[in-house]
Design a protein around this motif. Structure first.
Motif, PDB file in Angstrom:
ATOM      1  N   PRO A 178       0.802  -1.231   0.000  1.00 18.63           N
ATOM      2  CA  PRO A 178       0.000   0.000   0.000  1.00 18.63           C
ATOM      3  C   PRO A 178       0.828   1.271   0.000  1.00 18.63           C
ATOM      4  N   ASP A 179       2.143   1.166   0.154  1.00 20.04           N
ATOM      5  CA  ASP A 179       2.989   2.363   0.200  1.00 20.04           C
ATOM      6  C   ASP A 179       3.928   2.439  -0.996  1.00 20.04           C
ATOM      7  N   SER A 180       3.536   1.813  -2.098  1.00 21.14           N
ATOM      8  CA  SER A 180       4.353   1.852  -3.310  1.00 21.14           C
ATOM      9  C   SER A 180       3.544   2.485  -4.439  1.00 21.14           C
ATOM     10  N   TRP A 181       4.129   2.574  -5.620  1.00 20.11           N
ATOM     11  CA  TRP A 181       3.438   3.110  -6.795  1.00 20.11           C
ATOM     12  C   TRP A 181       3.086   1.965  -7.731  1.00 20.11           C
ATOM     13  N   TYR A 182       1.874   2.020  -8.317  1.00 17.63           N
ATOM     14  CA  TYR A 182       1.444   0.967  -9.233  1.00 17.63           C
ATOM     15  C   TYR A 182       0.831   1.562 -10.496  1.00 17.63           C
ATOM     16  N   MET A 183       1.180   0.967 -11.625  1.00 18.53           N
ATOM     17  CA  MET A 183       0.434   1.175 -12.859  1.00 18.53           C
ATOM     18  C   MET A 183      -0.468  -0.038 -13.013  1.00 18.53           C
ATOM     19  N   VAL A 184      -1.773   0.165 -13.014  1.00 14.75           N
ATOM     20  CA  VAL A 184      -2.740  -0.929 -13.064  1.00 14.75           C
ATOM     21  C   VAL A 184      -3.427  -0.919 -14.423  1.00 14.75           C
ATOM     22  N   ARG A 208      -4.840  -2.511  -0.350  1.00 16.22           N
ATOM     23  CA  ARG A 208      -3.753  -3.401  -0.765  1.00 16.22           C
ATOM     24  C   ARG A 208      -2.690  -2.615  -1.532  1.00 16.22           C
ATOM     25  N   ILE A 209      -3.184  -1.616  -2.317  1.00 15.93           N
ATOM     26  CA  ILE A 209      -2.317  -0.704  -3.036  1.00 15.93           C
ATOM     27  C   ILE A 209      -2.893   0.698  -2.825  1.00 15.93           C
ATOM     28  N   PRO A 210      -2.148   1.757  -3.177  1.00 16.82           N
ATOM     29  CA  PRO A 210      -2.712   3.105  -3.021  1.00 16.82           C
ATOM     30  C   PRO A 210      -3.977   3.292  -3.868  1.00 16.82           C
ATOM     31  N   LEU A 211      -4.719   4.330  -3.546  1.00 14.01           N
ATOM     32  CA  LEU A 211      -5.984   4.613  -4.227  1.00 14.01           C
ATOM     33  C   LEU A 211      -5.814   4.642  -5.742  1.00 14.01           C
ATOM     34  N   LEU A 212      -6.726   3.984  -6.453  1.00 12.32           N
ATOM     35  CA  LEU A 212      -6.701   3.996  -7.911  1.00 12.32           C
ATOM     36  C   LEU A 212      -7.093   5.373  -8.432  1.00 12.32           C
ATOM     37  N   LYS A 213      -6.282   5.939  -9.323  1.00 15.10           N
ATOM     38  CA  LYS A 213      -6.595   7.202  -9.988  1.00 15.10           C
ATOM     39  C   LYS A 213      -6.907   6.907 -11.453  1.00 15.10           C
ATOM     40  N   PHE A 214      -8.112   7.271 -11.891  1.00 12.56           N
ATOM     41  CA  PHE A 214      -8.555   6.992 -13.249  1.00 12.56           C
ATOM     42  C   PHE A 214      -8.411   8.229 -14.130  1.00 12.56           C
ATOM     43  N   PHE A 215      -8.095   8.024 -15.388  1.00 13.65           N
ATOM     44  CA  PHE A 215      -8.154   9.095 -16.377  1.00 13.65           C
ATOM     45  C   PHE A 215      -9.590   9.138 -16.901  1.00 13.65           C
ATOM     46  N   ALA A 225      -0.417  15.397 -14.618  1.00 11.19           N
ATOM     47  CA  ALA A 225      -1.029  14.548 -13.589  1.00 11.19           C
ATOM     48  C   ALA A 225       0.013  13.635 -12.960  1.00 11.19           C
ATOM     49  N   CYS A 226       0.856  13.052 -13.789  1.00 12.39           N
ATOM     50  CA  CYS A 226       1.861  12.125 -13.277  1.00 12.39           C
ATOM     51  C   CYS A 226       2.892  12.829 -12.415  1.00 12.39           C
ATOM     52  N   GLU A 227       3.159  14.102 -12.690  1.00 14.64           N
ATOM     53  CA  GLU A 227       4.070  14.865 -11.835  1.00 14.64           C
ATOM     54  C   GLU A 227       3.499  14.969 -10.422  1.00 14.64           C
ATOM     55  N   LYS A 228       2.176  15.194 -10.311  1.00 17.05           N
ATOM     56  CA  LYS A 228       1.532  15.250  -8.996  1.00 17.05           C
ATOM     57  C   LYS A 228       1.540  13.873  -8.333  1.00 17.05           C
ATOM     58  N   PHE A 229       1.283  12.833  -9.125  1.00 16.80           N
ATOM     59  CA  PHE A 229       1.232  11.483  -8.580  1.00 16.80           C
ATOM     60  C   PHE A 229       2.575  11.048  -8.017  1.00 16.80           C
ATOM     61  N   ALA A 230       3.646  11.651  -8.499  1.00 15.25           N
ATOM     62  CA  ALA A 230       4.979  11.222  -8.075  1.00 15.25           C
ATOM     63  C   ALA A 230       5.291  11.616  -6.640  1.00 15.25           C
ATOM     64  N   LEU A 231       4.508  12.538  -6.047  1.00 13.71           N
ATOM     65  CA  LEU A 231       4.809  13.024  -4.701  1.00 13.71           C
ATOM     66  C   LEU A 231       4.381  12.042  -3.611  1.00 13.71           C
ATOM     67  N   VAL A 232       3.246  11.382  -3.818  1.00 11.09           N
ATOM     68  CA  VAL A 232       2.676  10.476  -2.811  1.00 11.09           C
ATOM     69  C   VAL A 232       2.351   9.149  -3.496  1.00 11.09           C
ATOM     70  N   PRO A 233       2.597   7.991  -2.845  1.00 13.40           N
ATOM     71  CA  PRO A 233       2.289   6.700  -3.477  1.00 13.40           C
ATOM     72  C   PRO A 233       0.893   6.672  -4.085  1.00 13.40           C
ATOM     73  N   THR A 234       0.826   6.285  -5.343  1.00 11.75           N
ATOM     74  CA  THR A 234      -0.404   6.362  -6.122  1.00 11.75           C
ATOM     75  C   THR A 234      -0.498   5.160  -7.040  1.00 11.75           C
ATOM     76  N   SER A 235      -1.726   4.757  -7.342  1.00 13.90           N
ATOM     77  CA  SER A 235      -1.975   3.741  -8.361  1.00 13.90           C
ATOM     78  C   SER A 235      -2.666   4.411  -9.537  1.00 13.90           C
ATOM     79  N   VAL A 236      -2.045   4.351 -10.695  1.00  6.00           N
ATOM     80  CA  VAL A 236      -2.608   4.947 -11.909  1.00  6.00           C
ATOM     81  C   VAL A 236      -3.327   3.853 -12.674  1.00  6.00           C
TER      82      VAL A 236
END
Length: 302
Positions: free
Chosen positions: A85-91, A111-118, A166-177
């Motif tokens: 939950p504290d890593s970055w994921y491309m889903v 299980r992983i960071p919050l999913l961010k949808f386009f 968007a990805c620049e912002k996602f890079a600051l805190v663990p995120t799932s794209v």
């Protein structure tokens, strides 16, 4: 469990609980987002983003709660062990119904960071939910036809720029794209129009995935590839609310991205674009094989 009730009544109850859940959590989200808007500093973002993500995870947990109350769904999910939950994921996942989003959120929450949808730009005007997606910083994309782009060439590349920001912002805190490579929900009509070579899938669109990896490749350790299968047929959202989602089968796997595909320029380098598309098509063929295997392993129940 309320699944002994008539389906119509279950649908009404589930709809009410869904709406109540939205109206409880969204105002809290908006307060946090307003503070971040008024104080647009990195140190504020680093402190508030985890709080906002925790609020969203609480929202999803409550959705899972009313789903358990109104559904009698058999879940068969494999490949979710060892997620962080504290890593970055491309889903990446196949896409058949709005129900897919609830399935993914239910299985991957915490299980992983919050999913961010386009999301499509028009969705920002959806009452209440548009504000929630904005507060959670889901990227809104404008999709233009080739004919429009010929008349307005200055608009070409705008989506790519939105992805990068968007990805620049996602890079600051663990995120799932989250990336639905098909770009839209599967239907027989769309499948026939595309003349897709995959019997269970639309053709994948590799551009968004390539841009996200290019912008955040150093953060993503791998792609979490998810395959969703509904043995009794793809449910509509109303079917889901009415408790008719009998079984969900999910298979997930982590895929390492070849190093040479992490750094190229998908938009400008034709050779890189061809290599990346070939790799994505190979992943899609494997997903097609997985779906065929699941159809054989989990036939519809009478």
């Amino acid at each position: 469990m309320l699944n002994f009730l008539p389906h119509l009544l279950i649908g009404v109850i589930a709809s009410a609980l869904l709406v109540l859940n939205i109206f409880f959590w969204v105002p809290i989200l908006l307060v946090m987002a307003a503070i971040k808007l008024v104080l647009p500093f990195k140190w504020v973002r680093l402190r508030l983003d985890p709080v906002i993500l925790s609020i969203a995870e609480g929202w999803i947990s409550c959705n899972s709660g009313w789903m358990a109350l109104t559904q009698r769904t058999e879940w068969n999910a494999k490949g979710l062990e060892g997620l962080q939950p504290d890593s970055w994921y491309m889903v990446s996942s196949n896409h058949q119904s709005w129900v897919d989003i609830f399935v993914l959120q239910h299985l991957l929450n915490r299980r992983i960071p919050l999913l961010k949808f386009f999301l499509k730009q028009q969705l920002i005007w959806v009452p209440v939910m548009g504000l929630a997606w904005w507060a959670l910083e889901f990227p809104f994309m404008r999709r233009h036809s080739e004919a429009y782009l010929k008349k307005h060439p200055e608009m070409r590349g705008k989506d790519q720029e939105t992805t990068r920001k968007a990805c620049e912002k996602f890079a600051l805190v663990p995120t799932s794209v989250m990336n639905f490579l098909e770009g839209t929900r599967f239907t027989s009509a769309k499948h026939a129009k595309q003349q897709s070579p995959y019997s269970h899938l639309l053709k994948p669109k590799a551009g968004g995935l390539a841009l996200a990896l290019q912008a955040m490749g150093d953060k993503f350790h791998s792609i979490l590839d998810v395959t969703i299968y509904y043995p009794e047929g793809v449910p509509t959202f109303w079917d889901f609310l009415c408790g008719r989602l009998r079984r969900v089968v999910v298979r997930a796997r982590s895929i390492e991205v070849p190093g040479e595909l992490m750094q190229g320029d998908y938009g400008q380098d034709a050779a890189f674009r061809a290599a990346f598309s070939t790799w994505v098509n190979s992943l899609w063929q494997e997903k097609q094989n997985t779906l065929a295997q699941l159809q054989s392993e989990f036939p519809p129940k009478p």
